[in-house]
Design a protein around this motif. Structure first.
Motif, PDB file in Angstrom:
ATOM      1  N   PHE A   7     -66.680 -17.613  34.318  1.00 37.47           N
ATOM      2  CA  PHE A   7     -66.708 -18.106  32.940  1.00 37.47           C
ATOM      3  C   PHE A   7     -67.313 -17.038  32.041  1.00 37.47           C
ATOM      4  O   PHE A   7     -67.980 -16.103  32.508  1.00 37.47           O
ATOM      5  CB  PHE A   7     -67.499 -19.411  32.840  1.00 37.47           C
ATOM      6  N   LYS A   8     -67.076 -17.184  30.754  1.00 37.51           N
ATOM      7  CA  LYS A   8     -67.653 -16.291  29.763  1.00 37.51           C
ATOM      8  C   LYS A   8     -68.971 -16.892  29.281  1.00 37.51           C
ATOM      9  O   LYS A   8     -68.978 -17.852  28.497  1.00 37.51           O
ATOM     10  CB  LYS A   8     -66.685 -16.089  28.587  1.00 37.51           C
ATOM     11  N   ALA A   9     -70.061 -16.359  29.761  1.00 42.79           N
ATOM     12  CA  ALA A   9     -71.361 -16.937  29.462  1.00 42.79           C
ATOM     13  C   ALA A   9     -71.761 -16.666  28.018  1.00 42.79           C
ATOM     14  O   ALA A   9     -71.509 -15.594  27.465  1.00 42.79           O
ATOM     15  CB  ALA A   9     -72.419 -16.371  30.400  1.00 42.79           C
ATOM     16  N   LYS A  78     -71.211 -14.651  23.248  1.00 37.89           N
ATOM     17  CA  LYS A  78     -70.388 -14.946  24.414  1.00 37.89           C
ATOM     18  C   LYS A  78     -69.822 -13.657  25.002  1.00 37.89           C
ATOM     19  O   LYS A  78     -69.372 -12.764  24.270  1.00 37.89           O
ATOM     20  CB  LYS A  78     -69.245 -15.876  24.007  1.00 37.89           C
ATOM     21  N   ASP A  79     -69.840 -13.558  26.323  1.00 42.02           N
ATOM     22  CA  ASP A  79     -69.247 -12.403  26.989  1.00 42.02           C
ATOM     23  C   ASP A  79     -67.734 -12.385  26.783  1.00 42.02           C
ATOM     24  O   ASP A  79     -67.091 -13.427  26.614  1.00 42.02           O
ATOM     25  CB  ASP A  79     -69.566 -12.431  28.486  1.00 42.02           C
ATOM     26  N   ASP A  80     -67.171 -11.179  26.845  1.00 35.34           N
ATOM     27  CA  ASP A  80     -65.730 -11.014  26.637  1.00 35.34           C
ATOM     28  C   ASP A  80     -64.920 -11.282  27.902  1.00 35.34           C
ATOM     29  O   ASP A  80     -63.734 -11.621  27.825  1.00 35.34           O
ATOM     30  CB  ASP A  80     -65.430  -9.584  26.159  1.00 35.34           C
ATOM     31  N   THR A  81     -65.555 -11.100  29.058  1.00 36.40           N
ATOM     32  CA  THR A  81     -64.839 -11.162  30.335  1.00 36.40           C
ATOM     33  C   THR A  81     -65.421 -12.269  31.205  1.00 36.40           C
ATOM     34  O   THR A  81     -66.649 -12.352  31.367  1.00 36.40           O
ATOM     35  CB  THR A  81     -64.953  -9.820  31.082  1.00 36.40           C
ATOM     36  N   PRO A  82     -64.583 -13.120  31.794  1.00 37.23           N
ATOM     37  CA  PRO A  82     -65.103 -14.135  32.710  1.00 37.23           C
ATOM     38  C   PRO A  82     -65.814 -13.491  33.901  1.00 37.23           C
ATOM     39  O   PRO A  82     -65.383 -12.455  34.414  1.00 37.23           O
ATOM     40  CB  PRO A  82     -63.857 -14.896  33.159  1.00 37.23           C
ATOM     41  N   ALA A  83     -66.886 -14.111  34.338  1.00 35.82           N
ATOM     42  CA  ALA A  83     -67.682 -13.546  35.432  1.00 35.82           C
ATOM     43  C   ALA A  83     -68.362 -14.649  36.211  1.00 35.82           C
ATOM     44  O   ALA A  83     -68.593 -15.754  35.704  1.00 35.82           O
ATOM     45  CB  ALA A  83     -68.728 -12.569  34.876  1.00 35.82           C
ATOM     46  N   PHE A  84     -68.666 -14.361  37.475  1.00 32.05           N
ATOM     47  CA  PHE A  84     -69.743 -15.037  38.180  1.00 32.05           C
ATOM     48  C   PHE A  84     -71.008 -14.222  37.893  1.00 32.05           C
ATOM     49  O   PHE A  84     -70.939 -12.989  37.783  1.00 32.05           O
ATOM     50  CB  PHE A  84     -69.489 -15.087  39.688  1.00 32.05           C
ATOM     51  N   TYR A  85     -72.143 -14.899  37.795  1.00 37.37           N
ATOM     52  CA  TYR A  85     -73.385 -14.207  37.444  1.00 37.37           C
ATOM     53  C   TYR A  85     -74.363 -14.312  38.606  1.00 37.37           C
ATOM     54  O   TYR A  85     -74.865 -15.395  38.923  1.00 37.37           O
ATOM     55  CB  TYR A  85     -73.966 -14.799  36.162  1.00 37.37           C
ATOM     56  N   LEU A  86     -74.584 -13.186  39.247  1.00 36.97           N
ATOM     57  CA  LEU A  86     -75.441 -13.117  40.427  1.00 36.97           C
ATOM     58  C   LEU A  86     -76.904 -13.088  39.990  1.00 36.97           C
ATOM     59  O   LEU A  86     -77.270 -12.355  39.071  1.00 36.97           O
ATOM     60  CB  LEU A  86     -75.087 -11.867  41.224  1.00 36.97           C
ATOM     61  N   LEU A  87     -77.749 -13.888  40.637  1.00 37.22           N
ATOM     62  CA  LEU A  87     -79.167 -13.974  40.277  1.00 37.22           C
ATOM     63  C   LEU A  87     -80.027 -13.763  41.508  1.00 37.22           C
ATOM     64  O   LEU A  87     -79.904 -14.489  42.504  1.00 37.22           O
ATOM     65  CB  LEU A  87     -79.484 -15.342  39.669  1.00 37.22           C
ATOM     66  N   GLY A 415     -81.527 -20.481  29.878  1.00 34.30           N
ATOM     67  CA  GLY A 415     -81.467 -19.426  28.878  1.00 34.30           C
ATOM     68  C   GLY A 415     -80.875 -18.124  29.378  1.00 34.30           C
ATOM     69  O   GLY A 415     -80.570 -17.244  28.565  1.00 34.30           O
ATOM     70  N   LEU A 416     -80.719 -17.962  30.680  1.00 35.94           N
ATOM     71  CA  LEU A 416     -80.069 -16.746  31.178  1.00 35.94           C
ATOM     72  C   LEU A 416     -78.581 -16.762  30.878  1.00 35.94           C
ATOM     73  O   LEU A 416     -78.030 -15.783  30.363  1.00 35.94           O
ATOM     74  CB  LEU A 416     -80.298 -16.592  32.682  1.00 35.94           C
ATOM     75  N   VAL A 417     -77.914 -17.853  31.245  1.00 33.45           N
ATOM     76  CA  VAL A 417     -76.494 -18.029  30.932  1.00 33.45           C
ATOM     77  C   VAL A 417     -76.264 -19.468  30.515  1.00 33.45           C
ATOM     78  O   VAL A 417     -76.830 -20.399  31.088  1.00 33.45           O
ATOM     79  CB  VAL A 417     -75.576 -17.666  32.127  1.00 33.45           C
ATOM     80  N   LEU A 418     -75.432 -19.672  29.496  1.00 31.03           N
ATOM     81  CA  LEU A 418     -75.043 -20.983  29.033  1.00 31.03           C
ATOM     82  C   LEU A 418     -73.538 -21.132  29.227  1.00 31.03           C
ATOM     83  O   LEU A 418     -72.783 -20.140  29.168  1.00 31.03           O
ATOM     84  CB  LEU A 418     -75.364 -21.190  27.550  1.00 31.03           C
ATOM     85  N   TYR A 419     -73.088 -22.376  29.427  1.00 33.93           N
ATOM     86  CA  TYR A 419     -71.667 -22.642  29.636  1.00 33.93           C
ATOM     87  C   TYR A 419     -71.202 -23.606  28.545  1.00 33.93           C
ATOM     88  O   TYR A 419     -71.635 -24.765  28.484  1.00 33.93           O
ATOM     89  CB  TYR A 419     -71.442 -23.244  31.018  1.00 33.93           C
TER      90      TYR A 419
END
Length: 422
Positions: A7-9, A78-87, A415-419
């Motif tokens: 998703f684009k966070a 919002k990010d431009d590219t869909p991603a999984f976000y590794l934490l 607050g790191l990533v929102l959907y």
């Protein structure tokens, strides 16, 4: 299958990589004092959206106003590219010295009707928190904090992939006031996205934390489906990791119970079902609970602080089995939290129908004892941590534990990533 998507966070992008002054814990673990402290750290601290100060009845409108303002001002973009976000999260458990490292990722998780499919819950939910969060979701149309899930990965494929991908430069980092340190990466490579999607496609997912969020997410999806005559499959922000991760830490949650029962009635109730062993201190009681939990052939055990004394309570072999077996399915019979509820505090399942009864929860034993000392009508019940394997067994069989039986530590920060849902 478990359906996940990149998703684009929506996230903080313009203030540099250090988000320590901006992130906050999820709403349900923020104390009132911490809420004020976080709001004072920075005018853009995410607590102003996740749990705004002010009248709770205005909370959703205040959060939506702040979120909209920050988007207009490009505080959040919002990010431009869909991603999984590794934490990656590095931490010590409260009161401990051992350093843990947990590696998971954020995704857009496809919703399934609760109780069906391959996403499994393990705790009962409560109506009031769900109503509050549904109002928040309807108003913001954004997941501000994730559910937390885990999957079985005995081959440890996820940890192998993550170790390789974390060689890239992280997007952001944050250190919470608790001392937990986080680093965040975006996984945008189509090959890597397919690897993760295929991996989860073969798994079951167990909800570790966020049962209210999940049920609210499904309710919101149902609302949208009715309103739009067949909305696309709903998704929810999720943070997931492997059960085999050595950093998957479970802490106990303790019970503060108020009741109208006098001491002699409590004593009769306790002695009818439990052997009672006085303890000399809180530390001694917690040590005894841990020792009992580790025994191969153990009896369910509960700690008690009341009337100025600590006790270890162990279920008697001759305790009335109907109090447990007539009310709970077999996978729950050995769980300490279930035994406590069944034999001592059954009224807290429905406090509204039992005047004078009330229950609240904390993961801090010292806080619990302090509250009991300040309230002559209260008792404190302490528990050892539930095992991750116990959670998986209960969830897979479709059963649910009492509310607040587990506390997976630490939570993934808000607050790191929102959907965004719309």
């Amino acid at each position: 299958m478990v359906n996940i998507a990149p998703f684009k966070a929506l996230r903080y992008k313009n203030g540099g990589p250090d988000l320590s002054r901006l992130v906050c814990p999820p709403y349900d673990v923020i104390s009132e004092s911490e809420q004020h402290d976080l709001a004072g750290q920075d005018p853009h601290n995410f607590v102003n959206v996740e749990l705004p100060l002010g009248d709770p009845s205005d909370r959703a409108e205040n959060a939506a106003g702040r979120l909209g303002q920050w988007k207009r001002e490009k505080v959040l973009e919002k990010d431009d590219t869909p991603a999984f976000y590794l934490l990656e999260s590095v931490f010590k458990a409260p009161g401990g010295e051992k350093l843990y490292r947990r590696t998971g990722f954020f995704c857009a998780l496809g919703l399934e009707e609760p109780g069906k499919g391959r996403i499994h819950a393990h705790e009962r939910t409560l109506p009031k928190p769900k109503a509050e969060r549904l109002k928040m979701l309807e108003t913001l149309k954004t997941n501000t904090s994730p559910i937390f899930g885990f999957f079985l990965d005995p081959e440890k494929l996820w940890l192998k992939f993550a170790a390789e991908w974390m060689e890239d430069k992280p997007l952001a980092r944050a250190r919470e006031t608790s001392g937990v340190e986080h680093r965040l990466w975006a996984v945008t490579d189509p090959g890597r996205i397919k690897i993760l999607s295929d991996l989860l496609n073969t798994k079951e997912l167990f909800i570790a934390d966020g049962h209210h969020r999940y049920e609210v997410g499904w309710a919101y999806h149902e609302e949208r489906s009715r309103a739009t005559r067949g909305a696309p499959a709903g998704r929810i922000l999720a943070y997931v990791c492997a059960m085999e991760d050595p950093g998957l830490v479970l802490l106990p949650i303790h019970r503060f119970v108020r009741s109208p029962l006098p001491q002699n009635e409590w004593n009769a109730r306790i002695k009818a079902s439990f052997d009672v062993r006085p303890q000399d201190s809180l530390e001694g009681l917690m040590k005894s609970l841990a020792e009992e939990k580790a025994r191969p052939a153990r009896r369910p055990s509960v700690g008690l602080y009341g009337w100025g004394q600590y006790y270890l309570l162990q279920l008697k072999d001759e305790a009335d089995p109907s109090l447990l077996k007539d009310r709970y399915p077999e996978p729950l019979w050995k769980l300490d939290a279930v035994v406590l509820e069944a034999y001592l505090i059954a009224e807290t399942r429905d406090p509204a129908s039992h005047p004078g009864w009330d229950i609240s929860f904390t993961n801090q034993p010292g806080e619990l004892i302090g509250r009991v000392k300040a309230d002559s009508g209260a008792l404190g019940f302490l528990l050892a941590p539930t095992g991750v394997d116990e959670v998986a067994v209960v969830a897979r069989t479709g059963q649910v534990m009492p509310p607040k039986t587990t506390f997976f530590y630490p939570k993934a920060p808000a607050g790191l990533v929102l959907y965004e849902l719309a």
